[in-house]
Write an enzyme that holds these catalytic residues in place. Structure first.
Site, PDB file in Angstrom:
ATOM      1  N   ASP A 109      67.451  97.438 -45.438  1.00 52.94           N
ATOM      2  CA  ASP A 109      67.459  98.889 -45.566  1.00 52.94           C
ATOM      3  C   ASP A 109      67.591  99.345 -47.010  1.00 52.94           C
ATOM      4  O   ASP A 109      67.528 100.539 -47.284  1.00 52.94           O
ATOM      5  CB  ASP A 109      68.598  99.484 -44.733  1.00 52.94           C
ATOM      6  CG  ASP A 109      68.190 100.772 -44.045  1.00 52.94           C
ATOM      7  OD1 ASP A 109      67.004 100.923 -43.724  1.00 52.94           O
ATOM      8  OD2 ASP A 109      69.059 101.643 -43.835  1.00 52.94           O
TER       9      ASP A 109
ATOM     10  N   ASP B 147      78.099 102.238 -32.646  1.00 45.56           N
ATOM     11  CA  ASP B 147      78.257 101.242 -31.599  1.00 45.56           C
ATOM     12  C   ASP B 147      78.996 101.809 -30.387  1.00 45.56           C
ATOM     13  O   ASP B 147      78.577 101.610 -29.243  1.00 45.56           O
ATOM     14  CB  ASP B 147      78.984 100.008 -32.152  1.00 45.56           C
ATOM     15  CG  ASP B 147      80.173 100.386 -33.032  1.00 45.56           C
ATOM     16  OD1 ASP B 147      80.522 101.582 -33.069  1.00 45.56           O
ATOM     17  OD2 ASP B 147      80.744  99.505 -33.679  1.00 45.56           O
TER      18      ASP B 147
END
Length: 1087
Positions: free
Chosen positions: A399, A785
């Site tokens: 990224d 998450d």
């Protein structure tokens, strides 16, 4: 996807597509193409051995690839589609009828098509390619190509039964659904098997005894009894392991081996001798809490009413927090897996492996903070995993678009050619070379074979050279050139601007590519860097993971996904098989959305000063959640079902109908429900079946896309396709991939796949879609998450917690105080963001499949940062009481003493019993209690204020860490001190409590013996705070080999006490016990 070893860079929005000729060391071996495109399937036309493009028709040279040419000669009209001239046989192609007089060359190797030299799936692949090319080819309802027999009058049989009207010589061969992917293909067989005797069946005379034919004899009865016992045993095991909610259909094609028929896993409940006392103590503690609050509220302190009221409010909040944390641990369980049964069921001898494909995601951002060597070890452990090579694909998300990561991954792919066969040859563990070679092996004691010793030493030298090359790349990357980085062929690196660069894809390893040193194939290894442009919200890690979901669906489309952080390597090579024991279980696997493994860590000090291992959470809390609806997702070491990530509801087994109302009297209240209630029930059923109806419409459009045109008759069929595009995006290849429940790539032209792969990682692909809302990793929090797992549980899925004997994954954790506090700060900030969003579990997800105890655990996971406010207030109270001489509790009576002692004993008993059934040590439990206070008064407090500023005021603040120095040694990072503003609150609490303790002791010494009694309660209260903050104080003091920390602390404490006592007592002055008397000048007696 063949890229000839070249980096693919492009931007869908800017209509850019570039193949960069980077001269890599490990170019995959791909078929050389001529540049022409086949007009039937869209694939490239290859170059023949003579160096010329393949020409199918010598008359008009209509561009057709060899595959379509051979298929047309074998199955079609054997003529050119354009000029209708009959095809002649070319060198390298098999004969067909009519080729006897045409050949003027000898080609015996390829003249005849033997069954073992050709893939049986060629015709299917060609037919599907022709469908994408726009040809009119018949398809069945399930989307399978029927070929020339698709319209014949062959009776098709269902999988569950057989049509009795079909003669024996016209039966059909059924391919089970799970054995052939999502296919339901039927292969007609119009001739009897010559290997089977075709004699007439033996007639049975009903008037004769069956024993004459062998039935009813003693041997036959014994065999029947043994068979019945086995069946009863199987039914008992099936009943014990079945989920009451229904977890999917039974396996319909179990092997004849009894071991292969058994479930692949089972629940292991905690023994009743351990769990029943634990539950009794929980109930008893609730009762004692009721009496405690009754006593506290009914006995205020008039002269310290403010302190009393503050303490009572804090205690009520602590009680509620304890309830939220305690009740999800009411029914903990453990699980066992059976890897041998998995192999018996899905890896039968002599047949290809039927294990499911798995795509593995590794995410990294900054190679300076996440060393490339650590990422390389993680990738190497994945490539060497004990799983079929062709079923594993590793995707590395960069990224940060760093060329350092790209070059390090290139070196890793080259070293993997030597490392992977070494690991599989000797079955070594772990398969991350850095940690494997760090192990100490006694060659004489372990009686290691000399060949292994020789190869191990050679491999270690290879790894040391690999480390030198990686470290050289890191050193070179420290200084960035003014013009940016350039590749080996002089092309500028596309990611020189981190915030403005195109998407990049590089396939380093894969099928038909680079092989290892022993000639075996290696798993697929793909480098991915998604496109980034100014003005777009890229959603950090969650956005990167969603980009990997899409690009993997285009390239490999495995039905299961595994995501790991770049510093979490696979420590157990059978970890994927452990997960498949749950995912592929025919009894309970269909409702499992993910399998979560516990996090284990390397490089932590022996005492685990700051509770980095988090043993209590992973070995106690998560086991409790596994007994309800499953553990929460913790961000790494988790195997997902791809379909669950797409936002679909969990499959629901249809329950048998209940008794009809006709069997009850009319006056029964159960039959007199109002119309309103019936309407509500109908609406609820419609909600549950909505996704199923959509799914059925979706599968009717399987593999539709490029050749589909909107006509009046097809308008209704295109409506679900438009809905899918609004949900998943405008990529027809990706939308078609989402329809494949059992995985499998969508067959399309190679150039089309490359374009779609770049398209799905473009920065604007998610606009006006449900990505991040209902699909993929959910946006809106830095702890994506928790939010992602919560959404899955709301859809009715359940998760599984798997703790293998050998830890599946291991990683590294920040072990110094400042880094640990910042890690906890990020987690707490994410919880605050979820609490202030629409996805807060307090008010979101009702009416779905979330169980109420599971909801309590999610509420606790987003509420705990708010505990920092009452915790700081409660830790300040003892110092105020010691300095003012007041206390939060009035004079304690015998009744009050019993309540306080009972509550204290219940707290201790709860902890002891948790340590017993959770199998954790007292050190781990106590470190967890200490860091709960340390994190609560520092990280959680800052996260609370930062979250409020971010959500309510839109102010995004951050707290920087500045390094002040470090030491060398095994745990040098542990003693590294980094100043941060989060250290101020706990340090302040320590100082005021120490000052209060010194002041209280000096006051008691000065006032006499009677003042020690009231001081004991206050001193115990302050001592509780100081003991819990002791690891924090120890972290401030530095390294252990200097003056011991405890000596420094007690020296300061005793010096302060002695100084204050010296000032207050002053032994060199005489003490008076009454008023000072002086001689009066008046003579009172004479007056």
């Amino acid at each position: 996807m063949a890229t000839n070893g070249r980096l693919i860079a492009g931007s869908h929005n800017r209509n850019e597509f570039i193949l960069i000729n980077a001269e890599e060391l490990n170019k995959p071996k791909t078929k050389e193409l001529s540049g022409q495109i086949c007009q039937i399937c869209g694939d490239g036309i290859e170059i023949t051995v003579d160096g010329e493009p393949f020409v199918a028709c010598n008359e008009c040279a209509f561009p057709v690839c060899r595959t379509c040419y051979e298929y047309e000669r074998r199955e079609g009209t054997q003529a050119c589609p354009q000029c209708r001239t009959r095809y002649k046989r070319h060198k390298g192609s098999p004969r067909v009828d009519g080729d006897e007089e045409e050949d003027d060359f000898d080609d015996l190797e390829n003249e005849f098509s033997f069954g073992g030299h050709r893939n049986q799936n060629d015709s299917r692949q060609i037919a599907e390619s022709m469908l994408h090319g726009g040809l009119n080819v018949g398809r069945s309802d399930a989307g399978d190509t029927l070929g020339s027999h698709g319209t014949s009058d062959i009776p098709l049989l269902t999988y569950r039964g057989e049509d009795v009207g079909v003669p024996d010589d016209s039966h059909a061969l059924i391919v089970p659904p799970f054995a052939g992917g999502s296919s339901n293909r039927v292969h007609p067989v119009s001739f009897p098997d010559p290997s089977v005797s075709s004699g007439p069946p033996r007639p049975l005379d009903p008037n004769k005894d069956l024993a004459v034919y062998g039935y009813g004899s003693v041997t036959w009865k014994d065999r029947m009894e043994e068979w019945k016992k086995r069946q009863n045993k199987l039914q008992m095991v099936r009943h014990e392991n079945a989920n009451p909610d229904g977890d999917g259909p039974d396996d319909l094609d179990l092997p004849t081996n009894d071991e292969g028929r058994q479930p692949l896993s089972r629940k292991v409940p905690i023994p009743s001798s351990k769990i029943n006392p634990y539950r009794m103590i929980i109930v008893l503690r609730l009762v004692v809490l009721g009496f405690f609050f009754h006593y506290r509220i009914r006995h205020p302190v008039p002269n310290a009413y403010g302190l009393w009221l503050t303490s009572v409010i804090c205690e009520i909040w602590f009680a509620l927090s304890w309830i939220l944390d305690q009740f999800p641990k009411w029914s903990p369980i453990e699980r066992e897996t059976y890897l041998d049964r998995l192999s018996l069921r899905y890896e039968r001898e002599g047949k290809p492996s039927e294990l499911a494909d798995i795509d593995i995601f590794v995410s990294t951002v900054d190679p300076m903070k996440e060393p490339p060597l650590i990422t390389a070890n993680t990738v190497l452990s994945i490539l060497a995993v004990d799983y079929p090579v062709e079923k594993v694909a590793c995707y590395v998300s960069d990224d940060g678009a760093a060329m350092l990561t790209f070059e390090a991954l290139s070196e890793t792919s080259e070293f993997a050619r030597k490392w992977v066969p070494f690991c599989k040859k000797y079955s070594i563990e772990p398969r991350a070379p850095e940690w494997y070679f760090a192990q100490k092996i006694d060659y004489l004691k372990d009686k290691v074979h000399p060949d292994f010793i020789r190869e191990r030493r050679a491999m270690k030298r290879e790894y040391e050279e690999f480390k030198v090359r990686i470290n050289a790349l890191v050193a070179q990357a420290q200084k960035v050139p003014e013009d940016g980085w350039t590749m080996q062929d002089g092309t500028p690196w596309p990611g020189n601007n981190v915030r403005d660069h195109p998407g990049m894809i590089q396939v380093f390893l894969g099928p038909n590519g680079v092989v290892d040193v022993e000639g075996n194939e290696l798993p697929r290894l793909v480098y991915v860097s998604r496109e980034k442009r100014p003005g777009f919200d890229h959603h950090k890690k969650a956005g990167a993971m969603n980009a990997l979901v899409r690009v993997s669906a285009v390239l490999s489309n495995a039905p299961f996904l595994l995501n790991v952080d770049c510093d979490h390597y696979i420590n157990n090579s059978k970890a994927l098989r452990e997960a498949m024991c749950f995912m592929m279980d025919p009894i309970s696997g269909q409702k499992v959305c993910y399998v979560q493994f516990p996090q284990r860590f390397d490089g932590i000090d022996r005492h685990d000063r700051y509770a980095n291992r988090n043993i209590v959470f992973f070995d106690v809390n998560m086991k409790g959640l596994d007994g309800i609806q499953g553990p929460i997702y913790v961000g790494t070491g988790c195997v997902f079902r791809r379909r669950a990530l797409y936002g679909y509801d969990a499959p629901v087994r249809e329950k048998p109908p209940r008794k009809s109302c006709n069997c009850w009297p009319r006056w029964c209240c159960l039959c007199c429900g109002s119309k309103r209630k019936k309407g509500i029930g109908k609406t609820k059923v419609n909600k549950k079946t909505k996704s199923k109806e959509t799914s059925s419409q979706i599968y009717a459009l399987n593999d539709a896309g490029e050749g589909l045109q909107e006509t009046k008759g097809e308008k209704d069929l295109l409506q679900p396709l438009r809905k899918l595009e609004k949900k998943f995006g405008q990529s027809p290849v990706f939308v078609a991939a989402t329809l494949k429940e059992n995985g499998g790539i969508v067959h399309a032209a190679e150039a089309s796949l490359l374009n779609e792969a770049i398209h799905v990682i473009s920065c604007g692909y998610e606009d006006k879609t449900e990505w991040g809302k209902e699909v993929g990793w959910i946006y809106g929090s830095v702890t994506e998450d928790i939010l992602t797992g919560f959404k899955m549980h709301c859809h009715g899925w359940r998760s599984v917690y798997c703790i293998p004997k050998r830890p599946a994954f291991k990683g590294s954790a920040p072990i110094n105080l400042s880094d640990r506090l910042h890690q906890v700060l990020r987690w707490a900030l994410g919880s605050v963001e979820i609490f202030l969003s629409k996805h807060c579990p307090i008010w979101y997800g009702y009416g779905g499949g979330l169980k109420w105890l599971e909801r309590l655990s999610y509420i606790n996971s987003v509420v705990y940062p708010w505990t920092s406010l009452p915790l700081i207030a409660y830790c300040t109270l003892p110092a105020i009481c010691l300095l003012t001489g007041k206390f939060i509790i009035p004079e304690v009576s015998n009744y009050g003493s019993i309540i306080f002692i009972s509550l204290f004993l219940c707290i201790i008993a709860t902890g002891v019993l948790e340590m017993q059934w959770g199998r954790i040590g007292i050190d781990d439990w106590w470190r967890n209690e200490q860091f709960w206070v340390i994190g609560g008064v520092s990280s959680h407090l800052f996260a609370l204020f930062q979250g409020l500023l971010k959500v309510l005021a839109g102010v995004d603040t951050s707290f920087t860490v500045t390094s002040k120095g470090g030491d060398d040694g095994e745990f040098a990072e542990l003693y590294l001190f980094k100043w941060t503003s989060m250290l101020i609150p706990p340090l302040t609490l320590l100082i005021i409590n120490i000052i209060g303790t010194v002041s209280g002791i000096s006051s008691a010494i000065n006032n006499g013996y009677d003042s020690w009694g009231p001081l004991f309660g206050k001193f115990f209260f302050a001592f509780w705070v100081i003991v819990h903050l002791y690891p924090f104080l120890k972290g401030l003091m530095g390294k252990q080999n200097r003056t011991p920390t405890i000596v420094v602390v007690w020296s300061i404490l005793l010096a302060s006490i002695f100084s204050l006592v010296w000032v207050r007592i002053n032994p060199f002055l005489s003490r008076s016990t009454g008023p000072v008397l002086e001689i009066c000048g008046l003579d009172c007696e004479n007056n």
